[in-house]
Design a protein around this motif. Sequence first.
Motif, mmCIF file in Angstrom:
data_model
loop_
_atom_site.group_PDB
_atom_site.id
_atom_site.type_symbol
_atom_site.label_atom_id
_atom_site.label_comp_id
_atom_site.label_asym_id
_atom_site.label_seq_id
_atom_site.Cartn_x
_atom_site.Cartn_y
_atom_site.Cartn_z
ATOM 1 N N ILE A 152 0.868 -1.183 0.000
ATOM 2 C CA ILE A 152 0.000 0.000 0.000
ATOM 3 C C ILE A 152 0.902 1.229 0.000
ATOM 4 C CG2 ILE A 152 -1.753 1.312 1.251
ATOM 5 C CD1 ILE A 152 -2.585 -1.396 2.549
ATOM 6 N N GLU A 153 0.690 2.092 -0.968
ATOM 7 C CA GLU A 153 1.525 3.287 -1.134
ATOM 8 C C GLU A 153 0.790 4.495 -0.554
ATOM 9 O OE1 GLU A 153 3.718 5.488 -4.923
ATOM 10 O OE2 GLU A 153 2.443 3.735 -5.241
ATOM 11 N N ASP A 154 1.309 5.019 0.555
ATOM 12 C CA ASP A 154 0.734 6.201 1.184
ATOM 13 C C ASP A 154 1.362 7.434 0.537
ATOM 14 O OD1 ASP A 154 -0.054 8.317 2.751
ATOM 15 O OD2 ASP A 154 0.328 7.328 4.671
ATOM 16 N N ALA A 155 0.649 7.973 -0.453
ATOM 17 C CA ALA A 155 1.108 9.171 -1.167
ATOM 18 C C ALA A 155 0.320 10.396 -0.710
ATOM 19 C CB ALA A 155 0.966 8.973 -2.677
ATOM 20 N N ALA A 156 -0.125 10.374 0.555
ATOM 21 C CA ALA A 156 -0.934 11.477 1.089
ATOM 22 C C ALA A 156 -0.237 12.821 0.931
ATOM 23 C CB ALA A 156 -1.248 11.215 2.569
ATOM 24 N N GLU A 157 1.091 12.820 1.074
ATOM 25 C CA GLU A 157 1.860 14.064 1.020
ATOM 26 C C GLU A 157 2.559 14.255 -0.325
ATOM 27 O OE1 GLU A 157 4.506 13.663 4.349
ATOM 28 O OE2 GLU A 157 2.878 13.400 5.783
ATOM 29 N N ALA A 158 2.293 13.364 -1.283
ATOM 30 C CA ALA A 158 3.168 13.283 -2.459
ATOM 31 C C ALA A 158 2.474 13.487 -3.802
ATOM 32 C CB ALA A 158 3.889 11.935 -2.451
ATOM 33 N N LEU A 159 1.294 14.092 -3.838
ATOM 34 C CA LEU A 159 0.665 14.358 -5.124
ATOM 35 C C LEU A 159 1.573 15.259 -5.959
ATOM 36 C CD1 LEU A 159 -1.865 14.076 -6.944
ATOM 37 C CD2 LEU A 159 -2.725 16.182 -5.885
ATOM 38 N N GLY A 160 1.915 14.816 -7.154
ATOM 39 C CA GLY A 160 2.799 15.586 -8.034
ATOM 40 C C GLY A 160 4.246 15.153 -7.985
ATOM 41 N N GLN A 249 5.186 24.200 -8.994
ATOM 42 C CA GLN A 249 6.271 25.121 -9.339
ATOM 43 C C GLN A 249 6.594 26.044 -8.166
ATOM 44 O OE1 GLN A 249 4.616 26.964 -12.867
ATOM 45 N NE2 GLN A 249 5.606 25.497 -14.255
ATOM 46 N N LYS A 250 5.551 26.504 -7.476
ATOM 47 C CA LYS A 250 5.759 27.420 -6.354
ATOM 48 C C LYS A 250 6.436 26.707 -5.186
ATOM 49 C CE LYS A 250 2.104 30.758 -7.378
ATOM 50 N NZ LYS A 250 0.825 31.373 -6.916
ATOM 51 N N ARG A 251 5.979 25.488 -4.871
ATOM 52 C CA ARG A 251 6.581 24.751 -3.747
ATOM 53 C C ARG A 251 8.047 24.445 -4.031
ATOM 54 N NH1 ARG A 251 2.702 23.156 0.723
ATOM 55 N NH2 ARG A 251 0.735 23.897 -0.147
ATOM 56 N N ARG A 252 8.332 24.078 -5.252
ATOM 57 C CA ARG A 252 9.727 23.755 -5.608
ATOM 58 C C ARG A 252 10.600 25.010 -5.598
ATOM 59 N NH1 ARG A 252 7.347 19.612 -10.089
ATOM 60 N NH2 ARG A 252 7.303 17.768 -8.738
ATOM 61 N N ALA A 253 10.032 26.144 -6.006
ATOM 62 C CA ALA A 253 10.787 27.406 -5.974
ATOM 63 C C ALA A 253 11.078 27.808 -4.530
ATOM 64 C CB ALA A 253 9.998 28.502 -6.686
ATOM 65 N N ILE A 254 10.122 27.598 -3.642
ATOM 66 C CA ILE A 254 10.329 27.895 -2.216
ATOM 67 C C ILE A 254 11.437 27.020 -1.649
ATOM 68 C CG2 ILE A 254 9.257 27.691 0.073
ATOM 69 C CD1 ILE A 254 6.577 28.493 -1.392
ATOM 70 N N ASN A 255 11.418 25.735 -2.008
ATOM 71 C CA ASN A 255 12.453 24.823 -1.537
ATOM 72 C C ASN A 255 13.824 25.239 -2.061
ATOM 73 O OD1 ASN A 255 14.001 21.968 -2.190
ATOM 74 N ND2 ASN A 255 12.962 21.987 -0.211
ATOM 75 N N ASP A 256 13.895 25.650 -3.328
ATOM 76 C CA ASP A 256 15.159 26.119 -3.906
ATOM 77 C C ASP A 256 15.665 27.353 -3.157
ATOM 78 O OD1 ASP A 256 15.259 24.116 -5.803
ATOM 79 O OD2 ASP A 256 14.342 25.337 -7.387
ATOM 80 N N PHE A 257 14.734 28.243 -2.795
ATOM 81 C CA PHE A 257 15.107 29.450 -2.048
ATOM 82 C C PHE A 257 15.753 29.067 -0.724
ATOM 83 C CE2 PHE A 257 14.089 32.371 1.400
ATOM 84 C CZ PHE A 257 14.630 33.558 0.937
ATOM 85 N N TYR A 258 15.111 28.174 0.015
ATOM 86 C CA TYR A 258 15.636 27.772 1.316
ATOM 87 C C TYR A 258 17.016 27.124 1.177
ATOM 88 C CZ TYR A 258 11.120 28.489 3.721
ATOM 89 O OH TYR A 258 9.992 29.031 4.270
ATOM 90 N N LYS A 259 17.146 26.205 0.239
ATOM 91 C CA LYS A 259 18.430 25.502 0.080
ATOM 92 C C LYS A 259 19.543 26.475 -0.278
ATOM 93 C CE LYS A 259 16.811 22.384 -2.784
ATOM 94 N NZ LYS A 259 16.675 21.212 -3.696
ATOM 95 N N SER A 350 1.805 27.346 -1.060
ATOM 96 C CA SER A 350 1.807 27.880 -2.425
ATOM 97 C C SER A 350 1.516 29.366 -2.469
ATOM 98 C CB SER A 350 0.759 27.128 -3.264
ATOM 99 O OG SER A 350 0.956 25.746 -3.199
ATOM 100 N N ASN A 351 1.003 29.922 -1.357
ATOM 101 C CA ASN A 351 0.640 31.342 -1.333
ATOM 102 C C ASN A 351 1.752 32.249 -0.815
ATOM 103 O OD1 ASN A 351 -1.936 30.726 -2.239
ATOM 104 N ND2 ASN A 351 -2.738 30.480 -0.169
#
Length: 368
Positions: A152-160, A249-259, A350-351
């Motif tokens: 069973i794959e719990d992808a609750a946090e992983a859409l996308g 795109q927004k979540r990944r850009a935020i992560n790039d900013f932090y890193k 995302s906001n």
Amino acid sequence: MHDKIPLSESRINIDLNTSFSSIDTGMVEKFEKSLEEYYGHQKSILALNSGTSAIHLALILCGVEEGDEVLCQSLTYVATINPIIYQKGSPVFIDSEKDTWNMCPIQLELAIQDRILKGKKPKAIILVHLYGMPAKIDEIVCIARKYNIMLIEDAAEALGAEYKGKKCGSFGDFAILSFNNNKIVTTLGGGALICNTKAEKEKAFFYATQAKEKESHYEHKEIGYNYRMNAAGALIGLSQLKKLKEYLQKRRAINDFYKDYFKEFSGVCFLKETSLNVTSNHWLSCFYFDNRVVDADKYELMEFFKKNRIEVRFLWKPMHLQPVFNDFPYYGDKIAESLFLNGLCLPSGSNLIKNDLKRISESIKKFL
């Protein structure tokens, strides 16, 4: 006073002039079709009222019953585990590995071998993609097949999120999604069960709608549940799905900013892709302090953020350390425990706007 910066929020815009019947299931079915289209029409998907409900139905369809053991990673949210208890089963907790923070394949196989030696072959494995980071899927799928154990794959946090170009939620015998209020796509509370066949979806629908038999009157031979998604949630979900690409795109850009920002601080280690095969959705951007390098207290940092009206969160406390699960077996070392003791989740919604990220980064700089 500054406005509060939330951990994870999505802005919802819906047409309040839209009307539909309170007993018409068309909106929910339309949402299901949109999800099936997203998965390339390779899956049959049932929309439900929560990801927890989806895990429960997956366990039922896997045949988990009283006394059966289910292997699951310890570093996860409690909703992954509770449905095992609903079925009167027994969770067997597995430590994380350092790359993805997800279930360690080595400890998983050791646990399976030991449980078999004890005469207790596990009935299922629940794999989680923690914070949107795909797990070591190839290894875990291989182990599940080797020992003929349902996955069973719990992808609750992983859409996308994707692994080798294939969407998370595509790899298990069953998979689940969550559309809770803080997820990338929300239905203001909701989830979905991803099935490999239409027959499995129909059986899940039967249990999700009170297990009513095909009779003209109300006939029940099995226990059922009230797990179906409502039409209003499906309407919101349809609107949200159209914006998934933008949200990712927004979540990944935020992560790039932090890193990029944290590069100047030694001893701050981010959860990040360690292979070109892996694409996280970065639902939440998370890090831990390497206490061999930096002397920082996460509790003090959390209190500092709180005073500045910035919401941060501890990493999940491992399930094998939770008082309610004290009596269940655990296989592994202290990787999950160490992550919990030293890690935090940063605002990732995302906001978030540039001024929000500036406030967050300035607060971090003042603290460190």
